[in-house]
Motif scaffolding. Sequence first.
Motif, PDB file in Angstrom:
ATOM      1  N   ASP A 208      -7.302   4.577 -11.323  1.00  0.00           N
ATOM      2  CA  ASP A 208      -7.480   5.599 -11.566  1.00  0.00           C
ATOM      3  C   ASP A 208      -5.393   6.756 -12.055  1.00  0.00           C
ATOM      4  O   ASP A 208      -5.009   7.316 -12.794  1.00  0.00           O
ATOM      5  N   GLU A 209      -4.943   5.676 -11.082  1.00  0.00           N
ATOM      6  CA  GLU A 209      -3.081   6.371 -10.999  1.00  0.00           C
ATOM      7  C   GLU A 209      -2.725   5.457 -12.186  1.00  0.00           C
ATOM      8  O   GLU A 209      -1.411   5.186 -12.872  1.00  0.00           O
ATOM      9  N   GLY A 210      -3.430   4.396 -12.983  1.00  0.00           N
ATOM     10  CA  GLY A 210      -2.991   3.253 -14.108  1.00  0.00           C
ATOM     11  C   GLY A 210      -2.960   1.883 -14.093  1.00  0.00           C
ATOM     12  O   GLY A 210      -1.954   1.546 -14.521  1.00  0.00           O
ATOM     13  N   GLY A 211      -2.369   1.511 -12.503  1.00  0.00           N
ATOM     14  CA  GLY A 211      -2.282   0.489 -11.769  1.00  0.00           C
ATOM     15  C   GLY A 211      -3.426  -0.705 -11.301  1.00  0.00           C
ATOM     16  O   GLY A 211      -4.968  -0.152 -12.939  1.00  0.00           O
ATOM     17  N   GLY A 223      -0.057 -10.420  -8.291  1.00  0.00           N
ATOM     18  CA  GLY A 223      -0.467  -9.315  -7.673  1.00  0.00           C
ATOM     19  C   GLY A 223       0.839  -7.737  -8.080  1.00  0.00           C
ATOM     20  O   GLY A 223       1.549  -8.382  -8.648  1.00  0.00           O
ATOM     21  N   ALA A 224      -0.437  -6.498  -8.139  1.00  0.00           N
ATOM     22  CA  ALA A 224       0.393  -5.934  -8.325  1.00  0.00           C
ATOM     23  C   ALA A 224       0.640  -4.128  -7.481  1.00  0.00           C
ATOM     24  O   ALA A 224      -0.104  -3.472  -7.808  1.00  0.00           O
ATOM     25  N   LEU A 225       0.320  -4.730  -6.410  1.00  0.00           N
ATOM     26  CA  LEU A 225       0.082  -3.441  -5.534  1.00  0.00           C
ATOM     27  C   LEU A 225       1.367  -3.341  -4.724  1.00  0.00           C
ATOM     28  O   LEU A 225       1.631  -2.041  -3.847  1.00  0.00           O
ATOM     29  N   ASP A 226       2.186  -3.674  -5.329  1.00  0.00           N
ATOM     30  CA  ASP A 226       3.713  -3.290  -5.236  1.00  0.00           C
ATOM     31  C   ASP A 226       4.519  -1.941  -5.687  1.00  0.00           C
ATOM     32  O   ASP A 226       5.358  -1.637  -5.997  1.00  0.00           O
ATOM     33  N   ALA A 232       0.369   5.315  -5.358  1.00  0.00           N
ATOM     34  CA  ALA A 232      -0.012   6.949  -5.386  1.00  0.00           C
ATOM     35  C   ALA A 232      -1.342   6.446  -4.614  1.00  0.00           C
ATOM     36  O   ALA A 232      -1.458   6.989  -4.134  1.00  0.00           O
ATOM     37  N   GLY A 233      -2.231   5.274  -4.884  1.00  0.00           N
ATOM     38  CA  GLY A 233      -3.793   5.374  -5.417  1.00  0.00           C
ATOM     39  C   GLY A 233      -3.719   5.254  -3.547  1.00  0.00           C
ATOM     40  O   GLY A 233      -4.359   5.828  -2.778  1.00  0.00           O
ATOM     41  N   MET A 234      -2.643   4.216  -3.230  1.00  0.00           N
ATOM     42  CA  MET A 234      -2.701   3.840  -1.681  1.00  0.00           C
ATOM     43  C   MET A 234      -2.236   4.918  -1.029  1.00  0.00           C
ATOM     44  O   MET A 234      -3.031   5.916   0.121  1.00  0.00           O
ATOM     45  N   GLU A 235      -1.904   6.263  -1.811  1.00  0.00           N
ATOM     46  CA  GLU A 235      -0.870   7.045  -0.857  1.00  0.00           C
ATOM     47  C   GLU A 235      -2.553   8.880  -0.736  1.00  0.00           C
ATOM     48  O   GLU A 235      -2.227   8.924   0.447  1.00  0.00           O
ATOM     49  N   PHE A 236      -2.953   8.580  -1.716  1.00  0.00           N
ATOM     50  CA  PHE A 236      -4.170   8.943  -1.786  1.00  0.00           C
ATOM     51  C   PHE A 236      -5.636   8.123  -0.777  1.00  0.00           C
ATOM     52  O   PHE A 236      -5.862   9.456   0.377  1.00  0.00           O
TER      53      PHE A 236
END
Length: 422
Positions: A208-211, A223-226, A232-236
């Motif tokens: 949803d955040e575009g990642g 990997g793209a978790l950084d 932002a997705g992890m923050e939500f």
Amino acid sequence: MKSRTLVRSATALVAAVALLTACSSGSDPDAKAAGDGPETLTVWIMKDSVSAEFLARFSDGFEQQHKDLKLDIQIQEWDGIGEKVTAALASTDAPDVIEVGNTQVAQYAASGGLTDLTDRTGDLSGDDWLPGLAEPGKIDGKQFGIPWYAANRVVIYHKELFEKARITAPPKTRAEWIDATEKLDKGKTQGIYLPGQNWYTLAGFIWDEGGDLAVEDGGTWKGALDTPEALAGMEFYGQLQALGKGPKDSDEAKPPQAEVFAKGDVAQVISVPGGAKIIEEQNPQLAGKLGFFPIPGKTADKPGSVFTGGSDLIIPAASAHQKGAYEVVKALAGEKWQTDMAKTMSYVPNQTSLAGALSGDEGSAAMAAGAAQGRATPNTPNWAAVEATNPVKQFMTAVLTGTDPKTAGVKASASITKTLGS
């Protein structure tokens, strides 16, 4: 996957021999001598994917429409199926149609043993396919897997607890969802039961955040978790997870979240709709008290992104009955049997225009609405190896227990990059 490299050369050799044989004989491998009986097609279907009654109806209906074809449907166990399919693709006696998990197509396509069905997508209503099913079946621009059915997560909620909190309608946006969950998280009630490692749900928030979980750059997966989008997705996820008592270091299976919800003090849980039946089995008093809504998105005009699980249909290149095999795939993926299967199994059909087939069931309707925003895991054969150690789960627990999100993201991304490049 371990045997993928070994079978590639064997598959190429088999294909070459088959091609030379066909060319030298000048015959059509689908042709039959005059007076022969119906051509038998071997179809592998996974255990418990669909009911025996559905398969019987399909088989009878298909054979009535195709007098020259006969189906031999063989049920396969999920345990060990990867090795069995890989071996079949490298053989000279492969089944004609195989059901495979939608995220497995890339692994099998890498062997070179699948029939390219790209030029058939128009005939199969490919423009209307669910993205989460269609994308995993498309490798390097070629369509090898044909979407069959889908299932995705929704929010199951306790209607009485919503009423007590004076919430009159399910939330449609993330902001409304947080607001409602805060109202629910009072006293002995958990606003939501969300374990710390429900990584499929996190994936949806990241999309949803575009990642994404991983991205391809110049033929190399990283990997793209950084990235800012993933963080932002992890923050939500963290905001939502804090509004309940879910463990930060385990997933939805430990303990089984249906058992937790069945105690009656949890307002929401994220699950496939079928999870409601398990909850009611655990606590019959909840029967009729459970509702469903799609995972909310950032805006009210569309639900949030969800991981689309499900199955695709593939045709082995070594199948001796390519024309007949395609007729089976076309029938199973077509409107008649998609509608029948949706009503029988409460699955989401492979085409967005057929979502109405589930309109009479609240849980299935919510799932179908969410399926329009369905996505899949990174489309690389090595993704299964990432899931084996799952640094995504480790990243989530680290962030939820106080590690700097960027630091945890860099570490997880490095692990993913190493595995995808191995």
